[in-house]
Motif scaffolding. Structure first.
Motif, PDB file in Angstrom:
ATOM      1  N   LEU A   1       0.974  -1.511   0.014  1.00 47.00           N
ATOM      2  CA  LEU A   1       0.009   0.225  -0.162  1.00 47.00           C
ATOM      3  C   LEU A   1       0.687   1.433   0.106  1.00 47.00           C
ATOM      4  CD1 LEU A   1      -2.578  -1.355   2.693  1.00 47.00           C
ATOM      5  CD2 LEU A   1      -2.847  -0.651   0.030  1.00 47.00           C
ATOM      6  N   TYR A   2       2.214   1.155  -0.182  1.00 43.47           N
ATOM      7  CA  TYR A   2       3.012   2.194   0.427  1.00 43.47           C
ATOM      8  C   TYR A   2       3.548   2.656  -0.627  1.00 43.47           C
ATOM      9  CZ  TYR A   2       6.968   5.441   1.411  1.00 43.47           C
ATOM     10  OH  TYR A   2       7.522   6.602   1.994  1.00 43.47           O
ATOM     11  N   ASP A   3       3.908   1.811  -1.320  1.00 44.63           N
ATOM     12  CA  ASP A   3       4.358   1.544  -2.012  1.00 44.63           C
ATOM     13  C   ASP A   3       3.154   2.077  -3.612  1.00 44.63           C
ATOM     14  OD1 ASP A   3       7.091   1.075  -1.616  1.00 44.63           O
ATOM     15  OD2 ASP A   3       7.030  -1.013  -2.461  1.00 44.63           O
ATOM     16  N   ARG A   4       2.325   2.009  -3.480  1.00 51.46           N
ATOM     17  CA  ARG A   4       1.900   2.398  -4.647  1.00 51.46           C
ATOM     18  C   ARG A   4       0.384   3.623  -4.323  1.00 51.46           C
ATOM     19  NH1 ARG A   4      -2.816  -2.120  -6.046  1.00 51.46           N
ATOM     20  NH2 ARG A   4      -1.659  -2.880  -6.583  1.00 51.46           N
ATOM     21  N   TYR A   5       0.287   4.279  -2.839  1.00 54.14           N
ATOM     22  CA  TYR A   5       0.006   4.844  -2.568  1.00 54.14           C
ATOM     23  C   TYR A   5       0.448   6.304  -1.782  1.00 54.14           C
ATOM     24  CZ  TYR A   5      -4.205   2.149  -4.543  1.00 54.14           C
ATOM     25  OH  TYR A   5      -5.246   1.312  -5.203  1.00 54.14           O
ATOM     26  N   PHE A   6       1.339   5.815  -1.297  1.00 52.13           N
ATOM     27  CA  PHE A   6       1.925   6.836  -0.809  1.00 52.13           C
ATOM     28  C   PHE A   6       3.196   7.411  -0.355  1.00 52.13           C
ATOM     29  CE2 PHE A   6      -1.419   4.761   1.961  1.00 52.13           C
ATOM     30  CZ  PHE A   6      -1.782   6.075   3.188  1.00 52.13           C
ATOM     31  N   SER A   7       3.953   6.546  -1.091  1.00 56.67           N
ATOM     32  CA  SER A   7       5.815   6.436  -1.395  1.00 56.67           C
ATOM     33  C   SER A   7       5.725   7.948  -1.873  1.00 56.67           C
ATOM     34  CB  SER A   7       6.236   5.551  -2.805  1.00 56.67           C
ATOM     35  OG  SER A   7       5.565   6.289  -3.762  1.00 56.67           O
TER      36      SER A   7
ATOM     37  N   ARG B   1       4.346  11.133  -1.830  1.00 61.19           N
ATOM     38  CA  ARG B   1       3.722  11.373  -0.661  1.00 61.19           C
ATOM     39  C   ARG B   1       4.605  12.682   0.362  1.00 61.19           C
ATOM     40  NH1 ARG B   1      -2.203  11.112   1.474  1.00 61.19           N
ATOM     41  NH2 ARG B   1      -1.778  13.054   3.025  1.00 61.19           N
TER      42      ARG B   1
ATOM     43  N   PRO C   1       0.730   4.021   5.228  1.00 58.16           N
ATOM     44  CA  PRO C   1      -0.527   2.787   5.717  1.00 58.16           C
ATOM     45  C   PRO C   1      -0.818   2.492   7.456  1.00 58.16           C
ATOM     46  CG  PRO C   1       0.359   2.584   4.293  1.00 58.16           C
ATOM     47  CD  PRO C   1       1.279   3.254   4.515  1.00 58.16           C
TER      48      PRO C   1
END
Length: 93
Positions: A66-72, A74, A80
């Motif tokens: 999830l971090y790699d896909r949606y948060f990295s 930011r 997450p």
């Protein structure tokens, strides 16, 4: 076919110390409003539950996924939850 995305909390053996502390604090908040907070699964148990309900797992995302896909990308450092995984599933045809 129909699809659904489910989130679930993993049991403690999949958490590091920081995540255990977060879950402990979250448990206190949930208990304060008299809500149960009892169901936690291993990734294999969660997939088994989905499969037994007639669905096939399309994708099973860890907090790192999830971090790699949606948060990295930011810049605010938001990450997450380390205790929550996501499963995307489709009704078996």
């Amino acid at each position: 076919g129909s699809e659904v995305v489910l989130s679930y909390d993993v049991n403690e053996r999949f958490l590091d110390e920081m995540a255990r502390e977060m879950v402990n604090e979250e448990s206190k908040l949930v208990a304060a409003v008299h809500e149960p907070y009892t169901l936690k699964f291993s990734p294999a148990e969660a997939e088994g539950l989905v499969n037994r309900r007639g669905m096939v797992v399309i994708e099973h995302l860890t907090p790192d996924d999830l971090y790699d896909r949606y948060f990295s990308a930011r810049s605010d450092g938001l990450r997450p939850s380390a205790a929550e995984y996501l499963i995307a599933a489709r009704v078996r045809r």
